[in-house]
Design a protein around this motif. Structure first.
Motif, mmCIF file in Angstrom:
data_model
loop_
_atom_site.group_PDB
_atom_site.id
_atom_site.type_symbol
_atom_site.label_atom_id
_atom_site.label_comp_id
_atom_site.label_asym_id
_atom_site.label_seq_id
_atom_site.Cartn_x
_atom_site.Cartn_y
_atom_site.Cartn_z
ATOM 1 N N ALA A 89 0.833 -1.201 0.000
ATOM 2 C CA ALA A 89 0.000 0.000 0.000
ATOM 3 C C ALA A 89 0.868 1.251 0.000
ATOM 4 C CB ALA A 89 -0.923 0.000 1.226
ATOM 5 N N LEU A 90 1.977 1.211 0.754
ATOM 6 C CA LEU A 90 2.888 2.355 0.786
ATOM 7 C C LEU A 90 3.506 2.597 -0.584
ATOM 8 C CD1 LEU A 90 4.742 1.746 4.187
ATOM 9 C CD2 LEU A 90 3.045 3.510 3.698
ATOM 10 N N LEU A 91 3.853 1.518 -1.269
ATOM 11 C CA LEU A 91 4.467 1.648 -2.592
ATOM 12 C C LEU A 91 3.478 2.178 -3.615
ATOM 13 C CD1 LEU A 91 6.602 -1.621 -2.743
ATOM 14 C CD2 LEU A 91 7.424 0.708 -2.446
ATOM 15 N N ASP A 92 2.222 1.719 -3.515
ATOM 16 C CA ASP A 92 1.209 2.167 -4.471
ATOM 17 C C ASP A 92 0.943 3.660 -4.339
ATOM 18 O OD1 ASP A 92 0.975 -0.374 -5.449
ATOM 19 O OD2 ASP A 92 -0.732 -0.905 -4.178
ATOM 20 N N LYS A 93 1.085 4.198 -3.109
ATOM 21 C CA LYS A 93 0.802 5.615 -2.867
ATOM 22 C C LYS A 93 2.044 6.490 -3.007
ATOM 23 C CE LYS A 93 -2.943 4.594 0.404
ATOM 24 N NZ LYS A 93 -3.402 4.717 1.817
ATOM 25 N N ALA A 94 3.202 5.894 -3.145
ATOM 26 C CA ALA A 94 4.455 6.653 -3.162
ATOM 27 C C ALA A 94 4.618 7.418 -4.466
ATOM 28 C CB ALA A 94 5.634 5.711 -2.959
ATOM 29 N N ASP A 95 5.220 8.622 -4.355
ATOM 30 C CA ASP A 95 5.518 9.412 -5.555
ATOM 31 C C ASP A 95 6.607 8.736 -6.383
ATOM 32 O OD1 ASP A 95 3.683 11.323 -4.780
ATOM 33 O OD2 ASP A 95 5.161 12.494 -3.655
ATOM 34 N N ASP A 96 7.560 8.126 -5.682
ATOM 35 C CA ASP A 96 8.653 7.422 -6.355
ATOM 36 C C ASP A 96 8.723 6.001 -5.791
ATOM 37 O OD1 ASP A 96 10.923 6.510 -7.552
ATOM 38 O OD2 ASP A 96 12.172 8.237 -7.045
ATOM 39 N N PRO A 97 7.906 5.059 -6.330
ATOM 40 C CA PRO A 97 7.866 3.693 -5.787
ATOM 41 C C PRO A 97 9.233 3.022 -5.741
ATOM 42 C CG PRO A 97 6.103 4.040 -7.374
ATOM 43 C CD PRO A 97 7.016 5.234 -7.469
ATOM 44 N N LYS A 98 10.049 3.255 -6.769
ATOM 45 C CA LYS A 98 11.356 2.597 -6.829
ATOM 46 C C LYS A 98 12.240 3.034 -5.664
ATOM 47 C CE LYS A 98 15.123 1.604 -10.044
ATOM 48 N NZ LYS A 98 15.655 1.871 -11.398
ATOM 49 N N LYS A 99 12.286 4.349 -5.407
ATOM 50 C CA LYS A 99 13.098 4.863 -4.310
ATOM 51 C C LYS A 99 12.538 4.413 -2.971
ATOM 52 C CE LYS A 99 14.773 9.207 -2.306
ATOM 53 N NZ LYS A 99 14.762 10.688 -2.431
ATOM 54 N N ASN A 100 11.226 4.490 -2.816
ATOM 55 C CA ASN A 100 10.577 4.092 -1.567
ATOM 56 C C ASN A 100 10.798 2.604 -1.295
ATOM 57 O OD1 ASN A 100 9.029 5.035 0.664
ATOM 58 N ND2 ASN A 100 7.259 3.940 -0.121
ATOM 59 N N GLN A 101 10.720 1.788 -2.340
ATOM 60 C CA GLN A 101 10.921 0.352 -2.184
ATOM 61 C C GLN A 101 12.349 0.049 -1.771
ATOM 62 O OE1 GLN A 101 8.851 -2.430 -4.705
ATOM 63 N NE2 GLN A 101 10.765 -3.346 -5.278
ATOM 64 N N ARG A 102 13.309 0.783 -2.309
ATOM 65 C CA ARG A 102 14.706 0.583 -1.927
ATOM 66 C C ARG A 102 14.903 0.884 -0.447
ATOM 67 N NH1 ARG A 102 17.833 -2.826 -3.463
ATOM 68 N NH2 ARG A 102 17.980 -3.132 -1.236
ATOM 69 N N GLN A 103 14.238 1.942 0.050
ATOM 70 C CA GLN A 103 14.334 2.294 1.465
ATOM 71 C C GLN A 103 13.724 1.207 2.342
ATOM 72 O OE1 GLN A 103 12.332 6.073 1.538
ATOM 73 N NE2 GLN A 103 14.163 7.232 0.985
ATOM 74 N N ILE A 104 12.564 0.697 1.919
ATOM 75 C CA ILE A 104 11.892 -0.359 2.688
ATOM 76 C C ILE A 104 12.746 -1.625 2.700
ATOM 77 C CG2 ILE A 104 9.880 -1.882 2.754
ATOM 78 C CD1 ILE A 104 8.251 0.443 1.581
ATOM 79 N N LEU A 105 13.305 -1.971 1.564
ATOM 80 C CA LEU A 105 14.177 -3.147 1.490
ATOM 81 C C LEU A 105 15.380 -2.997 2.427
ATOM 82 C CD1 LEU A 105 14.190 -3.994 -2.327
ATOM 83 C CD2 LEU A 105 13.425 -5.485 -0.484
ATOM 84 N N THR A 106 15.947 -1.802 2.472
ATOM 85 C CA THR A 106 17.088 -1.552 3.357
ATOM 86 C C THR A 106 16.688 -1.735 4.812
ATOM 87 O OG1 THR A 106 18.054 0.022 1.770
ATOM 88 C CG2 THR A 106 18.800 0.155 4.049
ATOM 89 N N GLN A 107 15.511 -1.208 5.178
ATOM 90 C CA GLN A 107 15.027 -1.367 6.549
ATOM 91 C C GLN A 107 14.830 -2.844 6.900
ATOM 92 O OE1 GLN A 107 11.466 0.933 6.945
ATOM 93 N NE2 GLN A 107 12.485 2.896 6.669
ATOM 94 N N LEU A 108 14.221 -3.577 5.989
ATOM 95 C CA LEU A 108 13.978 -4.998 6.242
ATOM 96 C C LEU A 108 15.281 -5.785 6.327
ATOM 97 C CD1 LEU A 108 10.893 -5.690 3.938
ATOM 98 C CD2 LEU A 108 10.915 -5.659 6.424
ATOM 99 N N GLU A 109 16.217 -5.483 5.457
ATOM 100 C CA GLU A 109 17.504 -6.188 5.469
ATOM 101 C C GLU A 109 18.254 -5.904 6.768
ATOM 102 O OE1 GLU A 109 19.180 -4.657 1.935
ATOM 103 O OE2 GLU A 109 18.266 -6.163 0.613
#
Length: 221
Positions: free
Chosen positions: A17-37
């Motif tokens: 849901a956060l990615l769908d609403k993000a202005d820049d899904p690619k950048k936001n997804q990279r941040q989320i992946l970093t947090q999870l890792e």
């Protein structure tokens, strides 16, 4: 544990849901992946620490069990020597060892719960990471496809423009050719008119001459 609470927040977060609403899904997804890792790395590191603490508790428990057994033997020996006071003191020390063992068992039970929770959270984080990496791959493929389509459409658009210009130049040349033909027809028509006027003038001159000769012949002498 603060780590478990933070991991719980990450697990409960609706990243899609956060990615769908993000202005820049690619950048936001990279941040989320970093947090999870980072959370997964800390989770596994904490699991190792818990295992080490469990082993340390097990060693302390074994040591206390041996001491309790030794105090039991000392109490029995004291009674054999009719030293009830020493037997009582030995049993008191044994009781302290058993109480310490109980604390260790309670702590070990808490550590086991933390270990089980961290293992479960690590598995959940891994699943979320795999899902997001799959989504990241999908986004990358979509981006590549969109870029390819954009390039193809750009080339097609440029070709269409070139074709349109080519057709325009062809029509322009055709119009110029038609205009040239019209001009040539007008020039020929003017020349023809001039020739016709001259021929008419010459014929009229011949008629006038013939008429003059006829008049001379027909006049009385």
């Amino acid at each position: 544990m603060a780590l478990i609470d933070r991991i719980e927040d990450l697990i409960k977060a609706e990243f899609n849901a956060l990615l769908d609403k993000a202005d820049d899904p690619k950048k936001n997804q990279r941040q989320i992946l970093t947090q999870l890792e980072e959370a997964l790395s800390e989770c596994r590191s904490t699991v190792v620490q818990v295992i080490c603490e469990q082993k340390a508790l097990a060693r302390r428990n074994q040591t206390l069990a041996k001491k309790a057994e030794q105090w039991q033997q000392q109490a029995e020996y004291a009674l054999q020597k009719d030293r009830e006071d020493l037997a009582r003191a030995a049993l008191l020390e044994k009781q302290k060892c058993q109480q310490a063992q109980q604390h260790i068992e309670d702590e070990a039970a808490q550590l086991q719960q933390a270990y089980d929770k961290l293992e479960q959270d690590a598995q959940t984080l891994t699943e979320k990471l795999n899902q997001l990496r799959h989504k990241e791959a999908q986004l990358a493929r979509r981006e590549d496809t969109a870029t390819t389509q954009l390039k193809a459409r750009s080339v097609a658009s440029q070709q269409s423009i070139a074709d349109a210009l080519s057709r325009f130049e062809y029509l322009e040349r055709k119009v110029e050719r038609v205009e040239a033909e019209v001009d040539s027809y007008e020039l020929v028509s003017k020349e023809q008119a001039q020739w016709q006027a001259l021929e008419t003038l010459a014929r009229e001159e011949q008629v006038d001459k013939a008429l003059a000769e006829l008049k001379q012949k027909t006049q009385p002498a």
